[in-house]
Design a protein around this motif. Structure first.
Motif, PDB file in Angstrom:
ATOM      1  N   GLY A 442     -17.310   1.455   4.486  1.00  0.00           N
ATOM      2  CA  GLY A 442     -17.972   0.361   3.792  1.00  0.00           C
ATOM      3  C   GLY A 442     -17.593   0.257   2.337  1.00  0.00           C
ATOM      4  O   GLY A 442     -18.358  -0.298   1.537  1.00  0.00           O
ATOM      5  N   GLY A 443     -16.428   0.800   1.977  1.00  0.00           N
ATOM      6  CA  GLY A 443     -16.016   0.815   0.578  1.00  0.00           C
ATOM      7  C   GLY A 443     -15.039  -0.283   0.237  1.00  0.00           C
ATOM      8  O   GLY A 443     -15.115  -1.412   0.744  1.00  0.00           O
ATOM      9  N   PHE A 444     -14.096   0.069  -0.619  1.00  0.00           N
ATOM     10  CA  PHE A 444     -13.044  -0.849  -1.057  1.00  0.00           C
ATOM     11  C   PHE A 444     -11.698  -0.174  -0.826  1.00  0.00           C
ATOM     12  O   PHE A 444     -11.592   1.051  -0.912  1.00  0.00           O
ATOM     13  CB  PHE A 444     -13.218  -1.185  -2.545  1.00  0.00           C
ATOM     14  N   TYR A 445     -10.643  -0.973  -0.575  1.00  0.00           N
ATOM     15  CA  TYR A 445      -9.391  -0.412  -0.086  1.00  0.00           C
ATOM     16  C   TYR A 445      -8.174  -0.974  -0.826  1.00  0.00           C
ATOM     17  O   TYR A 445      -8.218  -2.056  -1.403  1.00  0.00           O
ATOM     18  CB  TYR A 445      -9.248  -0.720   1.417  1.00  0.00           C
ATOM     19  N   ARG A 446      -7.082  -0.219  -0.748  1.00  0.00           N
ATOM     20  CA  ARG A 446      -5.782  -0.775  -1.134  1.00  0.00           C
ATOM     21  C   ARG A 446      -5.424  -1.810  -0.081  1.00  0.00           C
ATOM     22  O   ARG A 446      -5.476  -1.540   1.112  1.00  0.00           O
ATOM     23  CB  ARG A 446      -4.735   0.336  -1.159  1.00  0.00           C
ATOM     24  N   PRO A 447      -5.087  -3.041  -0.481  1.00  0.00           N
ATOM     25  CA  PRO A 447      -4.820  -4.083   0.513  1.00  0.00           C
ATOM     26  C   PRO A 447      -3.621  -3.763   1.404  1.00  0.00           C
ATOM     27  O   PRO A 447      -2.721  -3.012   1.027  1.00  0.00           O
ATOM     28  CB  PRO A 447      -4.529  -5.328  -0.342  1.00  0.00           C
ATOM     29  N   ALA A 448      -3.613  -4.367   2.573  1.00  0.00           N
ATOM     30  CA  ALA A 448      -2.430  -4.365   3.424  1.00  0.00           C
ATOM     31  C   ALA A 448      -1.463  -5.426   2.907  1.00  0.00           C
ATOM     32  O   ALA A 448      -1.880  -6.445   2.342  1.00  0.00           O
ATOM     33  CB  ALA A 448      -2.812  -4.661   4.868  1.00  0.00           C
ATOM     34  N   TYR A 449      -0.156  -5.183   3.108  1.00  0.00           N
ATOM     35  CA  TYR A 449       0.868  -6.119   2.627  1.00  0.00           C
ATOM     36  C   TYR A 449       2.014  -6.193   3.623  1.00  0.00           C
ATOM     37  O   TYR A 449       2.263  -5.259   4.401  1.00  0.00           O
ATOM     38  CB  TYR A 449       1.465  -5.662   1.287  1.00  0.00           C
ATOM     39  N   ALA A 450       2.730  -7.310   3.540  1.00  0.00           N
ATOM     40  CA  ALA A 450       4.048  -7.429   4.155  1.00  0.00           C
ATOM     41  C   ALA A 450       5.012  -7.921   3.088  1.00  0.00           C
ATOM     42  O   ALA A 450       4.626  -8.709   2.214  1.00  0.00           O
ATOM     43  CB  ALA A 450       4.029  -8.388   5.337  1.00  0.00           C
ATOM     44  N   HIS A 451       6.242  -7.416   3.122  1.00  0.00           N
ATOM     45  CA  HIS A 451       7.295  -7.845   2.199  1.00  0.00           C
ATOM     46  C   HIS A 451       8.506  -8.277   3.017  1.00  0.00           C
ATOM     47  O   HIS A 451       8.785  -7.695   4.074  1.00  0.00           O
ATOM     48  CB  HIS A 451       7.778  -6.687   1.312  1.00  0.00           C
ATOM     49  N   LYS A 452       9.231  -9.235   2.501  1.00  0.00           N
ATOM     50  CA  LYS A 452      10.576  -9.516   3.005  1.00  0.00           C
ATOM     51  C   LYS A 452      11.514  -9.526   1.811  1.00  0.00           C
ATOM     52  O   LYS A 452      11.343 -10.324   0.879  1.00  0.00           O
ATOM     53  CB  LYS A 452      10.657 -10.860   3.730  1.00  0.00           C
ATOM     54  N   LEU A 453      12.485  -8.627   1.819  1.00  0.00           N
ATOM     55  CA  LEU A 453      13.475  -8.529   0.751  1.00  0.00           C
ATOM     56  C   LEU A 453      14.827  -8.985   1.279  1.00  0.00           C
ATOM     57  O   LEU A 453      15.221  -8.610   2.402  1.00  0.00           O
ATOM     58  CB  LEU A 453      13.575  -7.095   0.226  1.00  0.00           C
TER      59      LEU A 453
END
Length: 726
Positions: A442-453
């Motif tokens: 129930g806390g706070f998190y580092r967000p999930a991400y997607a990258h395209k390089l």
């Protein structure tokens, strides 16, 4: 001086034995074990406050020869007590044994973080913003002591010697304590008259032997929030919704209230609070609550669904965060190019001490005790909640058992929760305790991400154009920092590390898709660099392999305009034996270099591979962080940053199913264990530049260095964290 600090007139020898200066042991068992810590509210403002003499906001001296240094940053294991005290003691020419550290009170006018505009700890700014400020504080105090001695002895001030806490001239000699009263009567010198030491004169700065000042951790007497005990204090826990965004519809607390030791059960804006005599009673009563949740506005998507949406987003154009030239056209026309897609999961902070807070609310005022990382922000949020002025909110800061960003919550979530509960029970101190399960789910998190390089390559295999597309949540949107950190819809923390690319590429473009998701997110150790350094350094390694060029030589060829990264990269390569040290069969070696928080770190990882399993055997790190105030703490912080980053690289992953967090504790969110920790060697590049960040810059390079080592050993290019061999 009467700074109204919570202090006792504790001798320096008591401090060295592990006692905090503003707390006293209240009770002990017959076996001599400490049972609790008492904060005597009536008498705390007396004692040292009556006799300590303040020379400036950061230094006071008592006649018993104790030098107190008020630290405006939270000590949470990073060594800020020691580092900042060193700056004062160096210019003061104090004896290190007479130095005592204490958290400063909340006072923006006196204790603002000069790089943040508020009193708080974060962004690896403690030393960077305080180095000169605290040296000047030490030098000013020294000048006042010298002036007092000159007046007493009737000798020229410039003939007085100061060394290790003693002033002397001919047959005259006096300690700081003996001169404390007279010195406090002297006028503080003007800032432009202070003469600071040059690096060749440093005695403490740069020392390898300076003992740490966050005392008490070696014998268990260091005070954390859980150790705070106040007369009549109750303990509270909160039942939070299983899905983010859900609200209480109805609840039945009759069975919970019938349990012995339970005093109150009531609804607050974040759930249902249970207040009892102790944590165990409160927790068991919470299990008896019958709650129906309104999930009409709750987030119900799974993390796999979100990442699939992110992968689709990075195939489309996003908002432009940075543009140099026309990278898109160059890529479209290129006959030789490379593209890689990267994925990053949600991450918990998983700090060793879950969040907690003690609060007492009286009419028109509040007092709190906790490991406060965001002093100005928390004080402001509390005052708004209570409808009072910020100065009516007193925060007493104690040690914290790690933070990694979690305790500096922009919404002051758990702090406001504690105050919300305490104001329902006026004049009664309440300790709010979150379990690890509470914080994990129930806390706070580092967000999930997607990258395209993507990169277009010239005939030599060098990138002539570079494009990065990122999809993920903003950690700044909706916070008080959005005005400073979000520009034209671009959260700078989402793209940092890929904007202002360190490598020489003539045409570049970085794009961002900011997603709207109901999962609470905030900064995590090294913030956006946690993901951008990985994609950048794995991508550049892939380009080097495609070009058939040694990864370090390839990087150096692109760092012509970045001599700092080149120097750190060369130092790491030399110490690791890159190109000269033969690895055992089945091993691989990888490198990554990244600049963040004003410092540059290069890391070289060596891994051993057996089938689909692997082990990180050795890491060689080199850092340029300006003047090394305390080399041992720098090495400790780099090692800790590597361990933290390795945990995410090897195993950490927070997933959601139908909007509910799957993990709850270390059994299914396993942080790095000792047996997985590699041998780490840390080398500090000599420098006379001003100090820069140390706590966070070591985290970003480790995951790409390991991924590149695995590519070296197996030929597999790994683009998803945590790392898994096929």
């Amino acid at each position: 001086m009467n700074p109204n600090r919570f202090s006792t007139n504790t001798a320096a020898t008591d401090v060295d034995a592990g006692r905090r200066t503003f707390l006293k042991v209240a009770t002990a068992s017959s076996a001599g074990m400490m049972l609790g810590v008492s904060l005597d509210v009536q008498s705390q403002a007396n004692n040292v406050a009556d006799t300590a003499l303040e020379y400036n906001a950061f230094v006071s001296i008592t006649p018993d020869n104790v030098v107190r240094i008020y630290i405006k940053h939270l000590e949470m294991g990073q060594g800020v007590y020691t580092g900042l005290a060193t700056c004062v003691a160096e210019e003061l020419d104090a004896d290190w044994s007479q130095i005592v550290c204490e958290h400063a009170p909340v006072d923006l006018a006196r204790y603002a973080n000069l790089l943040m505009g508020q009193q708080g700890t974060g962004g690896s700014t403690a030393m960077a913003n305080s180095f000169m400020q605290l040296r000047r504080a030490g030098a000013a105090t020294r000048a006042m002591l010298v002036a007092a001695a000159a007046e007493r002895w009737q000798v020229p001030a410039n003939e007085i010697n100061v060394s290790e806490g003693i002033l002397s001239h001919g047959n005259h000699q006096a300690s700081f304590g003996e001169l404390a009263v007279d010195a406090a009567r002297q006028s503080a010198p003007a800032a432009d008259t202070l003469v600071l030491k040059t690096p060749d004169q440093f005695r403490l700065i740069g020392s390898e032997t300076t003992l740490r000042k966050d005392v008490g951790k070696h014998n268990g007497t260091a005070i954390y929030t859980q150790d705070v005990q106040l007369p009549g204090m109750l303990t509270a826990v909160v039942a939070h919704a299983p899905r983010f965004g859900a609200k209480v519809s109805t609840f039945d607390a009759s069975t919970a209230l019938a349990r012995k030791g339970v005093h109150h059960v009531f609804e607050i804006n974040s759930g249902i609070a249970v207040v009892a005599d102790d944590y165990w009673t409160a927790t068991k009563a919470r299990e008896l609550l019958q709650i129906e949740w309104d999930e009409g506005s709750a987030e119900t998507r799974s993390s796999t669904t979100l990442l699939q949406q992110y992968r689709e987003l990075v195939e489309t154009r996003g908002a432009v965060a940075e543009q140099h030239g026309d990278a898109a056209s160059t890529l479209a026309a290129a006959s030789d190019k490379m593209e890689l897609v990267f994925e990053f999961p949600y991450l918990a902070h998983a700090q060793m001490e879950p969040v907690n807070c003690v609060a007492q609310v009286n009419e028109g005022s509040a007092e709190l005790w906790y490991g406060c990382q965001s002093a100005t922000g928390d004080q402001r949020m509390i005052s708004l909640l209570l409808g009072t002025r910020p100065e009516n909110v007193k925060i007493n800061t104690v040690f914290a058992g790690g933070g990694f960003g979690r305790r500096a919550n922009p919404q002051a979530d758990y702090v406001l929760e504690a105050v919300n509960i305490a104001r329902q029970i006026p004049a009664t101190p309440v300790k709010l305790v979150w379990s690890r399960e509470d914080d994990m789910q129930g806390g706070f998190y580092r967000p999930a991400y997607a990258h395209k390089l993507s990169a277009a390559l010239d005939a030599q295999g060098n990138p002539s154009a570079f494009q990065a597309r990122i999809a993920g949540q903003s950690i700044m949107a909706g916070t008080s920092m959005a005005a400073m950190m979000v520009t034209n819809g671009i959260d700078n923390t989402s793209v940092e590390g890929l904007t202002e690319l360190s490598y020489d590429v003539p045409e570049r473009q970085v794009e961002l898709h900011t997603t709207d998701v109901g999962i609470p997110v905030q900064w995590w150790r090294s913030v956006g660099n946690t993901h951008t350094a990985f994609s950048k350094e794995v991508f550049i390694d892939s380009l080097a392999r495609k070009a058939g060029v040694d990864p370090i030589e390839y990087r150096l060829s692109l760092l012509g305009n970045n001599p700092r990264e080149a120097a750190v990269l060369k130092l790491a390569a030399e110490k690791a034996g890159w190109g000269t040290r033969q690895l055992p069969e089945g091993w691989g070696r990888g490198v990554a270099v990244h600049t963040s928080f004003g410092s540059t770190v290069a890391e070289i990882a060596e891994v051993s591979v057996q089938g689909n399993s692997f082990k990180v055997e050795r890491v060689v790190a080199a850092i340029d962080c300006g003047i090394a105030v305390n080399p041992s703490i720098i090495r400790a912080q780099v090692e800790g940053a590597i361990a933290y980053g390795l945990s995410a690289a090897l195993q950490d992953e927070l997933t959601l199913t139908d909007g509910m967090v799957d993990q709850s504790n270390f059994h299914n969110y396993p942080v790095l264990r000792m047996n997985a920790m590699p041998v780490v060697e840390t080398y500090i590049l000599p420098s006379n530049n001003a100090p820069s960040g140390v706590g966070e810059p070591g985290t970003p390079p480790i995951a790409p260095a390991v991924a590149n080592a695995l590519a070296d050993a197996t030929g597999q290019t790994l683009t998803r964290l945590p790392l898994r061999l096929a």
